[in-house]
Motif scaffolding. Structure first.
Motif: not given
Length: 119
Positions: A91-106
């Motif tokens: 769960k912790e790893a997936s949270y960081y992956m989602k956050t990184a994906a959002k940053i890359i998209i922005v």
């Protein structure tokens, strides 16, 4: 409006999940199922599913649910404990992956806008 906080209880086969859900609901514990792959559709269409099912319960009911499930003969207690620990780590790893994906998209959108307006 308060958010319902869930905790992963166990991942198991569809038939075992049905028995566990019935046991918990008989003891007043609400359970939410999450089917892997197309398991939900297969169980509706064919009446059974070969895919695993994840069972979730509220944080308040988690300890009681874990005690009830650990008493079942077909549930390996070591698997129940290890799975809970690995889920929390995942769960912790997936949270960081989602956050990184959002940053890359922005960043991609900002660069695209820059290129569109200046070239």
């Amino acid at each position: 409006m308060s958010k319902l906080k869930l905790r992963h209880l166990i991942t198991t086969g569809a038939q075992e999940a049905e028995m566990i859900r019935a046991l918990l609901e008989d003891n007043g514990i609400a359970v939410i199922e999450k089917h892997h792959e197309v398991g939900a559709y297969a169980s509706i269409y064919m009446g059974f599913s070969a895919f695993n099912v994840e069972l979730y319960t509220s944080i308040e009911d988690y300890k009681k649910a874990q005690e009830l499930v650990s008493e079942l003969e077909f549930v390996d207690n070591q698997m129940l404990n290890e799975e809970t620990e690995s889920y929390e780590q995942g769960k912790e790893a997936s949270y960081y992956m989602k956050t990184a994906a959002k940053i890359i998209i922005v960043l991609f959108l900002l660069i695209s806008l820059f290129i569109f307006f200046y070239f």
